[in-house]
Design a protein around this motif. Structure first.
Motif, mmCIF file in Angstrom:
data_model
loop_
_atom_site.group_PDB
_atom_site.id
_atom_site.type_symbol
_atom_site.label_atom_id
_atom_site.label_comp_id
_atom_site.label_asym_id
_atom_site.label_seq_id
_atom_site.Cartn_x
_atom_site.Cartn_y
_atom_site.Cartn_z
ATOM 1 N N ASP A 100 -16.498 14.581 -2.584
ATOM 2 C CA ASP A 100 -15.372 14.541 -2.373
ATOM 3 C C ASP A 100 -14.922 13.272 -3.538
ATOM 4 O O ASP A 100 -13.912 13.681 -4.265
ATOM 5 N N ILE A 144 -5.602 4.740 5.810
ATOM 6 C CA ILE A 144 -5.102 5.774 4.823
ATOM 7 C C ILE A 144 -3.718 5.490 4.646
ATOM 8 O O ILE A 144 -3.060 5.162 3.430
ATOM 9 N N ARG A 145 -2.853 5.539 5.696
ATOM 10 C CA ARG A 145 -1.480 5.710 5.613
ATOM 11 C C ARG A 145 -0.953 4.236 5.016
ATOM 12 O O ARG A 145 -0.024 4.285 4.019
ATOM 13 N N GLU A 146 -1.481 3.194 5.269
ATOM 14 C CA GLU A 146 -1.049 1.921 4.932
ATOM 15 C C GLU A 146 -1.552 1.615 3.385
ATOM 16 O O GLU A 146 -1.325 0.681 2.755
ATOM 17 N N GLY A 147 -2.390 2.478 2.750
ATOM 18 C CA GLY A 147 -2.986 2.140 1.480
ATOM 19 C C GLY A 147 -3.819 0.853 1.487
ATOM 20 O O GLY A 147 -3.990 0.502 0.042
ATOM 21 N N GLY A 179 4.492 6.909 5.207
ATOM 22 C CA GLY A 179 3.115 6.919 5.482
ATOM 23 C C GLY A 179 2.296 8.157 5.398
ATOM 24 O O GLY A 179 1.281 8.282 5.859
ATOM 25 N N ASP A 189 -16.645 11.198 5.838
ATOM 26 C CA ASP A 189 -15.416 10.711 5.288
ATOM 27 C C ASP A 189 -14.425 11.867 4.606
ATOM 28 O O ASP A 189 -14.832 11.951 3.447
ATOM 29 N N HIS A 190 -13.721 12.463 5.242
ATOM 30 C CA HIS A 190 -12.631 13.415 4.889
ATOM 31 C C HIS A 190 -11.547 12.892 4.696
ATOM 32 O O HIS A 190 -10.855 12.589 5.749
ATOM 33 N N PRO A 191 -10.874 12.427 3.396
ATOM 34 C CA PRO A 191 -11.403 12.251 2.211
ATOM 35 C C PRO A 191 -12.300 10.870 2.203
ATOM 36 O O PRO A 191 -12.204 9.877 3.355
ATOM 37 N N MET A 192 -13.213 10.747 1.098
ATOM 38 C CA MET A 192 -13.850 9.330 1.147
ATOM 39 C C MET A 192 -12.994 8.220 0.888
ATOM 40 O O MET A 192 -11.728 8.544 0.087
ATOM 41 N N LEU A 193 -13.219 7.134 1.020
ATOM 42 C CA LEU A 193 -12.571 6.159 0.442
ATOM 43 C C LEU A 193 -13.102 4.875 -0.270
ATOM 44 O O LEU A 193 -13.147 3.874 -0.035
ATOM 45 N N ARG A 196 -0.345 6.687 18.574
ATOM 46 C CA ARG A 196 -0.277 8.322 18.925
ATOM 47 C C ARG A 196 -1.524 8.932 19.177
ATOM 48 O O ARG A 196 -2.419 8.811 18.425
ATOM 49 N N TYR A 233 -6.887 1.154 1.022
ATOM 50 C CA TYR A 233 -7.563 1.542 -0.319
ATOM 51 C C TYR A 233 -7.288 1.239 -1.584
ATOM 52 O O TYR A 233 -7.862 1.322 -2.602
ATOM 53 N N SER A 258 -9.388 16.560 4.123
ATOM 54 C CA SER A 258 -9.725 17.350 2.728
ATOM 55 C C SER A 258 -11.029 17.988 3.077
ATOM 56 O O SER A 258 -11.979 17.626 4.166
ATOM 57 N N HIS A 308 -6.757 16.549 15.572
ATOM 58 C CA HIS A 308 -7.357 15.926 14.402
ATOM 59 C C HIS A 308 -9.050 16.160 14.435
ATOM 60 O O HIS A 308 -9.446 16.587 13.499
ATOM 61 N N VAL A 340 -11.108 7.379 14.204
ATOM 62 C CA VAL A 340 -10.500 8.168 13.493
ATOM 63 C C VAL A 340 -9.014 7.838 13.264
ATOM 64 O O VAL A 340 -8.419 7.692 12.289
ATOM 65 N N ILE A 364 -4.036 19.546 10.527
ATOM 66 C CA ILE A 364 -4.391 19.763 12.145
ATOM 67 C C ILE A 364 -3.459 20.521 12.577
ATOM 68 O O ILE A 364 -3.930 20.987 13.717
ATOM 69 N N GLY A 368 0.668 -1.092 -0.127
ATOM 70 C CA GLY A 368 -0.192 0.131 -0.215
ATOM 71 C C GLY A 368 0.696 1.274 0.272
ATOM 72 O O GLY A 368 0.578 2.279 -0.418
ATOM 73 N N ASN A 384 -7.259 6.699 9.986
ATOM 74 C CA ASN A 384 -5.834 7.204 9.342
ATOM 75 C C ASN A 384 -4.898 6.305 9.081
ATOM 76 O O ASN A 384 -3.994 6.307 8.234
#
Lengths: 546, 241
Positions: free
Chosen positions: A262, B62-65, A178, B96-100, B150, B67, A255, B157, B55, A246, A116, B59
């Motif tokens: 979106d 998202i970070r690990e991709g 990341g 969803d900001h952003p949508m996935l 974290r 999607y 976003s 956030h 949340v 943030i 990913g 994240n």
């Protein structure tokens, strides 16, 4: 390179780099607890390296006025080198992730090396690293020739080129750590996006400054396409990347848009990144290098006008075909499909114009692998745009969407069209820029051509098969009226195609390595007797008086 | 027409303005109404927001991709509804900001994965997918269980999310870090706070069952996966209901 800058430009470069160093250091200190800080350090190190380079050449004699008698091609030369380096890097990562889908454990037990995170490294590396550098390098070359004017100064083009590469490096290193917005083809975080805006506006202003100095009353077709590429990419980039960070010392942002809005904005961007980055810009390349290399004028001037405005208008409506049968309102889906179909007209106009330009030069296409690269690119452009319109039809899309068919389609365009036209243009351009008789090894160009074509065909055929099989398996019912296959059944069925695809990709990568070697050897070849520039000069008499 | 163009070609600024004008129309016609036409997103009173832990998990997704291989958008096609569940509604990704939504299914759709498997299944699967599904080509995510989550900046956030339109209250923002912990610690005062702020239906349990007791990224990711498709049950109601 520094010796080519005037004293003022050397000072200007130092000021810009000093500001950048300070910005980098502030980022590093403020963001010490976040990957943001690492990026700050990276910016500072890059800027310091620049300062060191400028200082080491600072006391070299200034360039003489004779420079106005020649085009300024150093940025194009560096850009070609960077484009090839990114090509090898981006294709390597692409092939690695391709193998991961057949051998998922062929990686390290660490975040940076997982599928990913590597996937956007591949897409950014090839699209923005390879494609972007090739576009910048060729646009500088083409616009000077077609305007018969020298770039207005030496510093701005170098700023655009190096600034753009800093963007690419921040993007790619960010994914490995990341940092990503997860918007496809717009992954970099907010501060990297802001930096690209600075670079891009400078690029546009530079282009307009050069156009203002032109010695040709008419702006040549190739420049319209390069202009559309620069202008529209700026619009898309700004709107799609609107986000709220943030804090100003952390990388993460959210976003501005969410959900369905979106999604629509993202695919309005995504599809037009294809249109204006991967199509418009490269059509600019085609409209200059193909007729030049073939030694024939463009077949139809009127066709090029119609195609140009058709592409600029229709493409912007087509993005919603990425969202058929989703929660996007149906009227938007229908508009997207309709315009995607209409788009075929200007697309085939451009492809046809290119191929008809070659009419009468087919003998040269047969003998000259460089021209053959461009011819094959035009053919793939025609095929891919047809396929794209076809896949935008709702009922076809219901099968193809979410499958490897999309991946096959994209690579028919990316390998067959974008990379082929770029390699062809670079092989034409390198001997002109370095004033050599030809490439070091025409045989190696031939080898590269067949590796590239073979690799593309293997890749695309594998993905067509896997995509269609996948799509059919997901919707097949058995006699009792239940779904016939589990999802994992389809995963198993993909395996042979994933291996074939990875082999195709490997062939394409090997071709790019052969090409890089050949370019390197050409640059290192002893220069022939200084020949007459053969008219490859700006209109100096008028120029120097400015 | 070509005569006009012949003149336009002589004007760089004219050409730039022409390109901007022609290129703007499509986007304006297709995107602007999505913000103004009310029916675009369904009205659903029971739609709830993500907790701070979710949340954080999102994240990580998202970070690990994730999607890149998984969609979160079930289309209105019979086979998709039978395979994955009711088709996705616009309201379900309203926050969803952003949508996935995704664009590729190398793995299955995850829009309704919440509640389909146990927490233990998810942890085992993420640690080593092939230990659970031998034919899988999904990457292993072992380092998530080794990385502490974290939580100190979760308030920021939530604040940024509020700026872009998610209705977090001041109280939710102030107690974001504590709530992230509270959601994994049932029968504590922290957990009671989470239930009070985010509703009784919130999943409160030690998702990853991390051995050392600290919150890991694995816990957050599983908490997120378990809420997918369950922020509202609007999609399960009959049309108009």
């Amino acid at each position: 390179m520094i010796a080519e800058l005037t004293k003022n430009e050397r000072n200007g470069a130092l000021v810009i780099l000093a500001v950048l160093t300070v910005v980098g250091l502030v980022m590093a200190v403020a963001g010490y607890a976040d990957p943001f800080g690492i990026h700050g350090g990276l910016v500072a190190i890059a800027a310091l390296a620049g300062i060191f380079a400028v200082i080491s050449g600072y006391f070299a004699p200034e360039p003489t006025l004779a420079r106005f008698g020649e085009y300024y091609d150093t940025p194009s030369k560096i850009g070609i080198g960077l484009a090839m380096a990114w090509a090898v890097f981006g294709l390597f990562v692409g092939d690695w992730v391709a193998w991961l889908l057949a051998y998922p454990n062929a990686t390290f037990d660490a975040g940076w090396s997982s599928f990913g995170r590597l996937r956007p490294v591949h897409t950014t590396g090839v699209i923005f690293g390879f494609g972007g550098n090739a576009l910048i390098a060729t646009s500088f070359h083409v616009m000077q020739r077609t305007c018969r004017a020298r770039l207005p100064d030496q510093l701005t083009p170098l700023f655009v080129l190096f600034g753009y590469n800093l963007f690419c490096i921040l993007a790619v290193t960010g994914y490995l750590m990341g940092l990503t917005q997860s918007k496809e083809y717009a992954e970099p975080e907010w501060y990297v996006d802001l930096w690209l805006v600075v670079v891009w506006v400078t690029y546009l202003v530079l282009y307009l400054r050069l156009l203002a100095r032109r010695r040709e009353p008419h702006i040549y077709v190739a420049n319209w396409y390069y202009l559309a590429f620069i202008v529209v990419v700026a619009m898309l980039h700004v709107v799609n990347n609107l986000a709220v960070p943030i804090s100003f010392y952390e990388a993460k942002s959210y976003s501005l848009f969410s959900g369905v809005q979106d999604a629509m904005t993202e695919w309005w961007y995504g599809h037009n990144a294809v249109a204006f980055f991967l199509t418009s810009g490269f059509l600019g390349m085609m409209y200059y290098y193909l007729p030049k290399r073939a030694g024939r004028p463009i077949f139809s001037y009127r066709m090029s006008i119609v195609s140009f405005w058709g592409i600029t208008f229709f493409y912007m409506w087509a993005g919603s075909h990425h969202l058929h049968y989703t929660a996007l309102p149906q009227w938007v889906q229908t508009l997207g499909m309709t315009f995607s179909l209409m788009l075929l007209i200007p697309s085939w106009g451009s492809a046809g114009n290119a191929l008809l330009t070659l009419n009468g030069a087919w003998g040269r296409v047969r003998d000259d692998a460089t021209l053959r690269f461009m011819m094959v690119a035009a053919v793939f452009y025609g095929l891919t745009t047809f396929e794209g319109s076809f896949m935008a039809i709702r009922s076809v899309n219901s099968l193809s969407h979410y499958t490897d068919w999309t991946i096959g389609h994209v690579h028919a365009g990316a390998l067959g069209w974008v990379a082929m036209i770029t390699f062809g243009s670079i092989y034409a351009l390198v001997p002109w820029l370095w004033k050599r008789e030809g490439m070091y090894s025409p045989r190696a160009v031939e080898v590269h051509f067949w590796l590239a074509l073979g690799g593309t065909l293997v890749y695309v055929l594998a993905m067509w098969n896997s995509g269609i099989i996948q799509g059919l398996m997901w919707r097949t019912y058995n006699d009792s009226g239940t779904l016939a296959y589990s999802f994992v059944d389809s995963v198993v069925a993909m395996r042979p195609y994933y291996i074939a695809r990875a082999i195709g990709g490997l062939m394409f990568l090997l071709g790019a390595i052969v090409g890089s070697w050949n370019i390197w050897m050409t640059v290192r070849m002893p220069a022939p007797v200084p020949a007459d520039a053969g008219g490859d000069q700006p209109a100096i008499a008028l120029q120097a008086g400015e | 027409m070509f005569g006009l163009h012949y003149r336009l070609e002589r004007k760089a600024i004219g050409l730039v303005l022409g390109i901007m004008l022609v290129a703007s129309i499509g986007g304006i016609v297709e995107i602007a109404p999505l913000f103004t036409i009310h029916q675009t997103v369904e009205d659903v009173p029971d739609m709830r927001v993500y907790t701070p832990l979710e949340v954080a998990g999102r994240n990580i997704y998202i970070r690990e991709g994730c999607y890149a291989c998984h969609s979160q958008m079930i289309r209105t096609l019979r086979d998709e509804v039978e395979r994955y569940g009711p088709y996705s509604l616009a309201v379900e990704s309203k926050y969803d900001h952003p949508m996935l939504w995704g664009s590729k299914r190398t793995g299955p759709d995850l829009a309704r994965i919440g509640g389909k498997y146990s927490d233990e299944w998810h942890v085992a699967h993420l640690m080593d997918p092939r230990a659970v599904v031998p034919e899988s080509v999904m990457p292993s995510y072992g380092w998530l269980a080794r990385s502490d989550l974290r939580t100190d900046n979760l308030g920021r956030h939530l604040k940024a999310l509020r700026t872009v339109g998610v209705p977090y209250t001041d109280e939710m923002i102030a107690s974001a870090s504590a709530d992230a912990y509270g959601q994994t610690a049932p029968d504590t005062n922290f957990a009671a706070g989470v239930a009070k702020r985010y509703g009784e239906a919130t999943n409160i349990r030690p998702f990853g069952a991390t051995p050392n007791g600290g919150l890991t990224e694995m816990d957050a990711l599983v908490a997120y996966l378990q809420i997918l498709g369950r922020l509202t049950d609007a999609a399960h109601r009959p049309v108009g209901g």
